[in-house]
Every structure is written in structure tokens, then in C-alpha cells.
Design a protein around this motif. Structure first.
Motif, mmCIF file in Angstrom:
data_model
loop_
_atom_site.group_PDB
_atom_site.id
_atom_site.type_symbol
_atom_site.label_atom_id
_atom_site.label_comp_id
_atom_site.label_asym_id
_atom_site.label_seq_id
_atom_site.Cartn_x
_atom_site.Cartn_y
_atom_site.Cartn_z
ATOM 1 N N SER A 16 9.505 1.197 -3.723
ATOM 2 C CA SER A 16 10.551 1.131 -4.081
ATOM 3 C C SER A 16 11.499 2.770 -4.002
ATOM 4 O O SER A 16 12.518 2.674 -3.464
ATOM 5 C CB SER A 16 11.013 0.510 -5.188
ATOM 6 N N ASP A 17 10.515 3.596 -4.491
ATOM 7 C CA ASP A 17 10.964 5.090 -4.417
ATOM 8 C C ASP A 17 11.335 5.481 -2.919
ATOM 9 O O ASP A 17 12.367 6.376 -3.015
ATOM 10 C CB ASP A 17 10.084 5.844 -5.373
ATOM 11 N N SER A 18 10.582 5.011 -2.343
ATOM 12 C CA SER A 18 10.841 5.550 -0.940
ATOM 13 C C SER A 18 11.784 4.748 0.088
ATOM 14 O O SER A 18 11.928 5.010 1.215
ATOM 15 C CB SER A 18 9.426 5.541 -0.117
ATOM 16 N N ASP A 21 2.401 -0.304 -9.859
ATOM 17 C CA ASP A 21 2.959 1.123 -9.612
ATOM 18 C C ASP A 21 3.048 1.312 -8.206
ATOM 19 O O ASP A 21 3.747 2.258 -7.638
ATOM 20 C CB ASP A 21 2.125 2.237 -10.491
ATOM 21 N N THR A 22 2.162 0.529 -7.355
ATOM 22 C CA THR A 22 2.534 0.343 -6.276
ATOM 23 C C THR A 22 3.882 0.083 -5.515
ATOM 24 O O THR A 22 4.241 0.735 -4.711
ATOM 25 C CB THR A 22 1.512 -0.625 -5.430
ATOM 26 N N PHE A 23 4.172 -0.879 -6.309
ATOM 27 C CA PHE A 23 5.737 -1.380 -5.871
ATOM 28 C C PHE A 23 6.752 -0.442 -6.300
ATOM 29 O O PHE A 23 7.644 -0.260 -5.610
ATOM 30 C CB PHE A 23 6.095 -2.843 -6.621
ATOM 31 N N ARG A 27 2.005 7.950 1.918
ATOM 32 C CA ARG A 27 0.590 8.115 2.316
ATOM 33 C C ARG A 27 -0.264 7.459 1.296
ATOM 34 O O ARG A 27 -1.461 7.108 1.636
ATOM 35 C CB ARG A 27 0.456 9.857 2.317
ATOM 36 N N ILE A 28 -0.023 7.602 -0.041
ATOM 37 C CA ILE A 28 -0.781 7.000 -0.933
ATOM 38 C C ILE A 28 -1.242 5.754 -0.927
ATOM 39 O O ILE A 28 -2.310 5.329 -1.189
ATOM 40 C CB ILE A 28 -0.427 7.521 -2.344
ATOM 41 N N ASP A 29 -0.466 4.837 -0.050
ATOM 42 C CA ASP A 29 -0.544 3.544 0.106
ATOM 43 C C ASP A 29 -0.958 3.133 1.260
ATOM 44 O O ASP A 29 -1.264 1.901 1.739
ATOM 45 C CB ASP A 29 0.459 2.695 -0.765
ATOM 46 N N THR A 30 -0.589 3.916 2.205
ATOM 47 C CA THR A 30 -0.935 3.633 3.862
ATOM 48 C C THR A 30 -2.047 4.120 4.226
ATOM 49 O O THR A 30 -2.763 3.629 5.212
ATOM 50 C CB THR A 30 0.335 4.407 4.752
ATOM 51 N N THR A 31 -2.655 5.193 3.895
ATOM 52 C CA THR A 31 -4.112 5.823 4.157
ATOM 53 C C THR A 31 -4.650 6.483 3.138
ATOM 54 O O THR A 31 -3.760 7.141 2.357
ATOM 55 C CB THR A 31 -3.666 6.634 5.272
ATOM 56 N N ARG A 32 -5.864 6.619 3.122
ATOM 57 C CA ARG A 32 -6.822 7.403 2.095
ATOM 58 C C ARG A 32 -7.710 8.285 3.151
ATOM 59 O O ARG A 32 -8.649 8.794 2.370
ATOM 60 C CB ARG A 32 -7.598 6.870 1.245
ATOM 61 N N VAL A 33 -7.333 8.723 4.384
ATOM 62 C CA VAL A 33 -8.158 9.374 5.065
ATOM 63 C C VAL A 33 -8.273 10.719 4.994
ATOM 64 O O VAL A 33 -9.561 11.245 4.998
ATOM 65 C CB VAL A 33 -7.561 9.376 6.708
#
Length: 719
Positions: A410-412, A404-406, A196-202
Motif C-alpha cells: 500500500s505504501d508503494s 505487513d506485506t499489504f 524488492r522485499i516482496d518481489t525478490t530475495r535474490v
């Protein structure tokens, strides 16, 4: 400013087929037994129910996070409105304005003839900004019988959260169409939620334009994926094109950056057409859909010149024009075709530049020049002291994608299958493109029929180009990662569930059998879903149990003071971000605001921001009075900013723009000179002449200081 604190008492198409020759009769599909048809229908129904369920789950998830983070249902109306930060508050204010108008007609008239957003100006907000969604919701709320059961703010935020359902379902369908199994769609939706942190900030930027538009972009990509399937019936093609048009139109109407996104999409389609990975006929249809959508938006936005002057429109028209006249691209040997393609590319780029230049010259369009200055400076094509370009360069959102995005991706476990799928399909696409360019007999079938390209279906080729293009865009500009990350989940899930990815790999290692291929395709996603549930469900439950509350007493005090102690026609100057909240919470007139797509507004903002530069009180007073300012709001968080490093603080940008050296130890450019005046925002706090000659302090707290401008003061002899 704003703080979040713990609440008291709470815990901190199928597998690829080989290209047939034009003279070969197309195979007829084997007849499926009645039992197989029934099973296929039931399986599809289950997949559809799972799609809707996961879409609704995403909606509930982000809505819960929003409520838990702010305790939104328990705070006052002014606090709810303050939570819509920066430009979000500006956009929401027009929804509020539509509801407060005595009629829909009056509300529209006020938006078309607005004189409160920019002082001493009357502007057409429907032309300047993308706020048709606020108009639509305002009208809808007025006519629906829900006023007694649902407050306006909840109708608004639930609509935006509901669009996340559309977004996730569109990604789900895209991955399902690519892989042939809805397990791929389920994996897509789960990855979307986990990242969610990287797919949306709604959940914390609800009214932001991208939260309205990106779901429709995802819907458009799903419709394009369906449209590029081979051997569609004419009715199916028309329905697909209709959906592509409607989603493109809605996407373009709801976001001011639509032209740049459509340009990237057009470039991807252009490359696929040149390499014969998608038929020219279908690419042309998609071009025409883009052009018609942009032109309709141009009409709806009262002939907004930025649409006609966009690079996207110039490029598409140039590509269509050159295609019409240069119709022998697909003849000759490999080297001949490469030469023709290079010439074709030169013609298209040259015509694009000429058309765009002439259009902007004819329209005297300069509204988007700050974007090109920013791009030029960002990629080292020359240094600049331009205030607007540096303002973008210094914002983290417009920098490179952080490492840190990558790490999170990677963690998911979404990054590895994504790289796997992109790598394999890029190799396949390269081989297919070389084979297509080497085959001079590669022509399209008559009567509108088309052949599937060697090794690579057009739908897969398009999604591959889409994810690569927007991946590069996301890497170059962090804010654009929300255009890429969702589709990344869909393409990674396709890589896990598709025979087109597993088959070449298994053949290379000599382990390919049909049974083994099917076993991997269905077993791996099920095991992966189980692992993700085991690993992340405790974290999600813990995240949804964290309770905080909105806490910003200084801003609340400021808004209450403005509402009760100043005239409704008073004009306020200050930072763009704060003034958006002033308009929403108090309805007062502004000198400037965060919607930055206007040259004269950008210059006005730079002038107003002299309150944070080294300027004399007389000059600042003169500037502010030229905009009709009655009150100016100074913020300690800007005057004494520490968030950015030296050179990127707002006061530093202003100093450099004014030709002055910056504060503090460090290097300065050699031609910068010391300012003869102290910093205005700091020195005015002394309440000493000559500042008291022009300004009177009327409100202060720990964060804000409001000064009233004295009128009619002449220049004193001492100055």
C-alpha cells in the motif's frame, strides 16, 4: 551465529471490441500513414531501450545491496561460502565441484555417482536435485577465457543477478502487451524495485532454486500473453509456442517445485477453457507444451519418478482425455451447459485422482507425501505428529502472508491499482463468461481462425486468472509470494494504463469520451512515476549507502578446524542447514542435507536429529554409527532454541514425534509420557559417563560443540 555489523568509519492488445458473429466478415485494419508507422517504430524502440535500462538497473541494484550488506569483495573465500546459507550452500558446492574436477567428464561422473552428499549411499545428483544450472555454469566457466579476470564465485553470482534483468524485462513486456503502452512496463519495473522485499530475495539467497526459475516463469507468461493475442500469423504462433516451450522447460529444470506451479497454471487454463474465455485449441497447445516440457525434464533427470507421479501431469492428461471424448460441451442453453460443465469437472477430477494414484502405486512413489501431510495439517484436515509436516508448519515462510506485506504494498501505491484492476476485470470476466455460456451458437471459426471473447481479450483473461490463482497461493503460503508479487506489479500497471479498465468505469459515471480516456491513460502513469521518484529515491539512495560486513567468527573457526584437523573422508552429522555449509567449505561427507524431496533422507534426518531429543547416549551413538558418522556437531542455537514458541522448537517436534512431553510449562497431549532420559545435547556437555563412553569432545566455541564418536564400544552392564 551470523551477524551483520556496521563497518568501521561508515554510516550506520488494444481496447476490447464487441464479439462479431461467425458469419460477419472480419474488418480490415485501416492503413496507417507512413509517418504514423515511423512514429510507432520509434516509440517502440524507446520502449525497448527503457525496458533494458530498467532491467539492468535492477541487476545493479541487487548486486550493490549484496556487496554493501556483506562487503563480499573484501571477505575471505571461506566467509564468502559461509554466506551461502542452508540449501544455497549445498547447491553452490556442486558448481565448485564441477570446477575442481580434472575434466568436465569427471565432474559429471562424480555428480552422477555421488557418495559424499549422503554417507554410505551412492546417489545420482542430477536425478535427485535440480542442479543443471550449476553444471552449465561450471562447464561455461571452464571453456570461457575469463579465469584470470573473473573469480568463479563472481561468475556465479553475476549470472544470477543478471537473471533479474530477464525477470524485469519479461514483466515489463507482459504489462506492455496487455495495456498497449510501454509506460505500463516502466511502471511495472519501478514498482518491482520499490517492492524488492516482496518481489525478490535474490540479494541474500543467491543460489536458491527460485532465483533461477522464476525469471523463466515470467518469460513464459510474457510469451503466453503474446500467443493469446487474436489473429496471429502461423509463423508468429510457432515462434511464440517455441518460446513458451523453452521457458517452461528451463523453469521446470531449475526448480523442484515446478510440478506444483504448472498444476496451478493448468488449473487456470482449464477454467478459462470451460468458460470460453480462451479458445480450446490454444489451451490444448499450452497443455501439450507443459506435458512435453515435463517429460523432457523427466528424461534429463534420469527418469525421476516424481515427474511422472506429479499431479500436474495427471491433471493435464485427464483434461485432454476428457476433452477428446466429451466434445459437446458448447451446445445447449445456459443451465444445460452449466450441468455439462459440472459433469466435465467431475470426470476430470476423478480421472486425475485415479491416474495419479495408479502411477504412484506402480512407481512406489512416496517422495512427495510430506507435502500432502503438510497441506492436510495446514488447512485443519486433521492433526498430525508427523515430524516432517510439523517442521514445515512451524516455519514462518510456510505460514499465511503477514499483514505487513499489504502495508508495504500500500505504501508503494501498487496495492490500490491492483485491487482496482482485478475487481473491474473480474466483473468483466464474469459478464463475459455468462454471455458465452448463454450463447449456444458460440462456436469457433473454421480454418483455425478465432474470435475475441466478448468484452475480454484472451490474454487479459489469462493474466487475470494467473494473478488470482497465484495471489491465493501467496496468501496461503508466504514463501510463494515471490511467484505473485512481480506479476502483481505488471497487472497493477496494466490497470493504470489500459483503456479496458478505464472505459467501463468512465461509462458507468457517464464521463466517457475518447479524448478523456486517452488523457487519463497517459497522464496518470506519468504523474505516478514522478510521485514515486520523489517519494522513494531518497530512501533508495540511503539504503544503497548503508555499509555492513559479514561477521560470523564461530562458523569460520568451525570450518577451518574441520578442514585442517579431520580426514577428507570423515563423515559429519548435524543440522541440515549447517551440514550444507560443511560440504561447501570443507568437502566432507554428510549424513543428511537440506534437499528434502526424498523419503529415506527425511527419515534419516529425523534419526540424526535425535541428538536434540531425550535419548540415551547409547541409542544416539547406535543411530549415528549406522550412518557411518565420525563426528557430530551440536549447536546451542538449536539445543536451547528461543526463536520459536513452545511446540515449534525443534526439540519439541522431536519430543512429540517420539511420544514424549515437551519442555517447560504448558499443555501436552494426554497420551504423551515423560522420557526416561535427559536431553542428549544438554547432558553431553557435562562430560560425564556414560556420555564419555561413546563420545569425545574435540572442538568447542561459543556456538558449536563437536564430538568424535568412539568405535566398537559394547553395551556396559551398568546400562
Amino acid at each position: 551465529m551470523t551477524a551483520l555489523r556496521q563497518r568501521k568509519g561508515s554510516k550506520g492488445k488494444e481496447g476490447s471490441q464487441e464479439l462479431q458473429k461467425p458469419e460477419t466478415t472480419l474488418e480490415t485494419k485501416p492503413r496507417i500513414p507512413a509517418g504514423g508507422v515511423l512514429w510507432s517504430v520509434l516509440w517502440s524502440v524507446v520502449g525497448g531501450l527503457v525496458a533494458v535500462s530498467l532491467g539492468l538497473l535492477t541487476c545493479i541494484y541487487v548486486a550493490t545491496l549484496h556487496e554493501n550488506d556483506l562487503w563480499f569483495s573484501n571477505i575471505k573465500e571461506v566467509e564468502q561460502e559461509i554466506s551461502f546459507r542452508t540449501e544455497c550452500g549445498l547447491y553452490y558446492s556442486y558448481y565448485k565441484q564441477m570446477l575442481q574436477a580434472s575434466s568436465v567428464q569427471e565432474g559429471l561422473f562424480e555428480l552422477i555417482n555421488d557418495n559424499t552428499t549422503e554417507s554410505k549411499r551412492t546417489i545420482n545428483l542430477l536425478q535427485r536435485m535440480n542442479i543443471y544450472q550449476e553444471v552449465f555454469l561450471g562447464v561455461l566457466y571452464r571453456i570461457l577465457p575469463i579465469q584470470t579476470s573473473l573469480e568463479p564465485v563472481y561468475f556465479y553470482i553475476y549470472t544470477v543477478f543478471g537473471l533479474q534483468t530477464v525477470y524485469v524485462i519479461a514483466l515489463y513486456v507482459t504489462s506492455w502487451l496487455l495495456s498497449g503502452t510501454w509506460l505500463s512496463g516502466a511502471l511495472t519495473a519501478v514498482w518491482f524495485i520499490l517492492n524488492r522485499i516482496d518481489t525478490t530475495r535474490v540479494e541474500f539467497t543467491i543460489p536458491l532454486r527460485e532465483n533461477w526459475s522464476i525469471p523463466f516463469l515470467a518469460l513464459q507468461v510474457a510469451a503466453i500473453t503474446y500467443y493469446l493475442r487474436p489473429q496471429l500469423k502461423p509463423l508468429q504462433q510457432k515462434l511464440a509456442l517455441s518460446l513458451i516451450f523453452l521457458s517452461t522447460l528451463t523453469f521446470s529444470l531449475t526448480w523442484q517445485f515446478n510440478q506444483f506451479i504448472l498444476l496451478m497454471q493448468a488449473l487456470a487454463l482449464f477454467a478459462l477453457d470451460c468458460l470460453d474465455l480462451v479458445s480450446t485449441g490454444k489451451v490444448t497447445c499450452l497443455y501439450l507444451v507443459q506435458v512435453s516440457s515435463l517429460l523432457l525434464v523427466w528424461l534429463l533427470q534420469f527418469f525421476n519418478p516424481m515427474i511422472l507421479g506429479s499431479l500436474a501431469l495427471s491433471f493435464i492428461v485427464a483434461a485432454l482425455t476428457v476433452n477428446f471424448f466429451q466434445n459437446n460441451l458448447r451446445s445447449g442453453c445456459f443451465l444445460t451447459r452449466i450441468g455439462k460443465l459440472i459433469l466435465h469437472l467431475i470426470f476430470v477430477i476423478s480421472l486425475t485422482i485415479i491416474m495419479n494414484y495408479l502411477t504412484k502405486k506402480a512407481l512406489q512413489l512416496k517422495s512427495d507425501e510430506h507435502i500432502y501431510k503438510f497441506i492436510k495439517a495446514k488447512y485443519g484436515l486433521g492433526s498430525t505428529r508427523d515430524f516432517d509436516a510439523n517442521l514445515y508448519l512451524c516455519e514462518e515462510a510456510f505460514g499465511l502472508l503477514p499483514f505487513d506485506t499489504f502495508e508495504r504494498l500500500s505504501d508503494s501505491l501498487v496495492l490500490y491499482p491492483y485491487i482496482w484492476a482485478v475487481s473491474i476485470m473480474t466483473i468483466v470476466a464474469t459478464v463475459a463468461a455468462v454471455r458465452n455460456l448463454s450463447d449456444s451458437t458460440n462456436t469457433q471459426l473454421p480454418n483455425g481462425k478465432e474470435e475475441e471473447t466478448l468484452f475480454l481479450r484472451p490474454a487479459v483473461a489469462y493474466n487475470l486468472s494467473h494473478t488470482v490463482v497465484f495471489g491465493l497461493l501467496a496468501y496461503s503460503t508466504m514463501r510463494m509470494k515471490y511467484l505473485w508479487a512481480g506479476h502483481m506489479c505488471a497487472f497493477a500497471a496494466y490497470g493504470i494504463c489500459s483503456d479496458e479498465v478505464w472505459r467501463p468505469f468512465l461509462k458507468v459515471i457517464r464521463l466517457h469520451t475518447t479524448a478523456r480516456e486517452r488523457l487519463i491513460r497517459y497522464t496518470v502513469p506519468v504523474l505516478l512515476l514522478g510521485f514515486l521518484y520523489y517519494k522513494f529515491s531518497p530512501k533508495l539512495l540511503e539504503e544503497m549507502s548503508e555499509l555492513r560486513e559479514f561477521y560470523d567468527p564461530d562458523t569460520v573457526d568451525l570450518m577451518n578446524w574441520i578442514s585442517t584437523k579431520t580426514s577428507k573422508k570423515a563423515v559429519f552429522a548435524g543440522s541440515m542447514q549447517l551440514l550444507a555449509g560443511v560440504k561447501l567449505c570443507t568437502g566432507r561427507v554428510l549424513t543428511n542435507h537440506p534437499h528434502y524431496e526424498d523419503k529415506s533422507l527425511r527419515e534419516r534426518t529425523r534419526q540424526v536429529y535425535q541428538i536434540y531429543a531425550r535419548q540415551s547416549p547409547e541409542d544416539v551413538h547406535k543411530i549415528l554409527r549406522s550412518f557411518g558418522t565420525d563426528y557430530v556437531i551440536l549447536e546451542d542455537s538449536i539445543c536451547y532454541e528461543r526463536r520459536h514458541n513452545r511446540g515449534c522448537r525443534l526439540r519439541d517436534l522431536l519430543d512429540v514425534s517420539n511420544g514424549h512431553i515437551m519442555d517447560g510449562p504448558g499443555e501436552n497431549e494426554v497420551d504423551l509420557t515423560p522420557s526416561p532420559h535427559p536431553r542428549f545435547c544438554d547432558e553431553i556437555r557435562t562430560d560425564q559417563p556414560p556420555y564419555t563412553t561413546y563420545f569425545t569432545r574435540v572442538f568447542t566455541n561459543k556456538t558449536f560443540h563437536v564430538y568424535k564418536l568412539k568405535k566398537g564400544k559394547k553395551k556396559t552392564k551398568s546400562n
